[in-house]
Design an enzyme around this catalytic site. Sequence first.
Site, short mmCIF file in Angstrom:
data_model
loop_
_atom_site.label_atom_id
_atom_site.label_comp_id
_atom_site.label_asym_id
_atom_site.label_seq_id
_atom_site.Cartn_x
_atom_site.Cartn_y
_atom_site.Cartn_z
CE LYS A 123 -1.12 1.44 -8.61
NZ LYS A 123 0.15 2.22 -8.25
CB CYS A 136 5.96 0.65 -12.34
SG CYS A 136 7.08 0.64 -10.64
CB ALA A 147 -0.83 0.05 1.08
#
Length: 378
Positions: free
Chosen positions: A192, A307, A187
């Site tokens: 997000k 990513c 997190a």
Amino acid sequence: MDENLGCPVLITGNEHSRFLSERYGYKEWMISRFLNFIPYPERMLDYINDSKNLHHYIRVNTLRTNPQVLKRRLGEKGYHLSDTVLKEVFEIKNPSYGDIKIKDAGSMIAHHNNNDNNDNYNEATTQTDYDLQSGKDRNLGPKQASIGSTIEYLRGYYYIQDLSSCIAVEELEIHDGQDLVVLDMAAAPGGKTTHIAQKLNNKGAIFACESNSNRLSSLFFNLSRCFVHNTIVLNTRAEEINELELQFDRVLLDAPCTCEGIIMKDESRKKSRNLEDLETCSKRQKKMIVSGFNALKPNGLMIYCTCSFAPEENEMIIQHLLSNHKDAKIEPLNYGMNGLTSFSKYQFAEKMVYTKRFYPHIHATNGFFIAKIRKKPE
Ligand SMILES: C[S@@+](CC[C@H](N)C(=O)[O-])C[C@H]1O[C@@H](n2cnc3c(N)ncnc32)[C@H](O)[C@@H]1O
């Protein structure tokens, strides 16, 4: 099932990969791999090399304001915002307001806090610089905060976040404040998580796991800045989530990865990673995705994203899940380029085309990968 799935694939270099790695300053093993699966790889290397090509995005926090109001407010302050494919996300063309560098952002933040209702503070102050030739202070015009230190930012009206990351949360299919229980497996710093909270309209509940206690303060800061009230933070490794015996309607795994996709923002990554790092990440991602999937309710939806460009962190992780869980099915996504159906000696499921890849030189985003997985109903 192939136990080697996820082991890094080393592709032998050649004169061309050596030339490119020297020219752009990468480790050669990265370039020889890029040449094998990235579309127009040289165009990408060239694009990444020029920081002027970097695109900046902000996501409007609908718990605090709405897109039209924020666009007007920031527009009045001189920021140029343009629309994107998501109505809550704007591209911001001048995040530091041209070339004017703010030297005293700290004092500006204090100024914001003391003048909570003064929206025109930018116009009230000017910035000066010492002019060597005349020996006098030069007026540089209105002082402008960078996009990370405006009053609107501090009040949580928006989050600075790449468009690709916002698409990942959009694909979780959370509509108009549904009362859902959501697991966010990795997190911090909360980009997000705060986005999910606004999709839920602060209803339902989010369980946000973060294993690194040093990163918890950034997570708490963003949750509180963005007025998030429905989140329980767990300082734990997400692989251990099944011990809680909870079941979730949605699971997001924004997996810790080698971050190849953000080289444009952090050039050190051209050289700082090796194949062992790739293997470590891939192994952990395989464990995390299985734990996340096990915690999903039947018919529940999971988003896996990284990513990274590396197939070992992307398609191979999804293939690992599909091979182990016959009740996992990939669903199509709305944006991006199709995922790979093969890499080196590996063949992936046909439906791997449903997963999506994002490239800086094609999509004007970070390098990113998203997969959407449904657990079949019982
Ligand atoms: C890609 S970042 C997450 C970014 C975040 N989702 C956001 O949008 O702001 C990955 C995070 O996973 C955390 N992490 C690494 N290993 C983990 C694990 N085993 N369990 C939970 N979190 C982990 C890292 O410390 C890091 O904060």
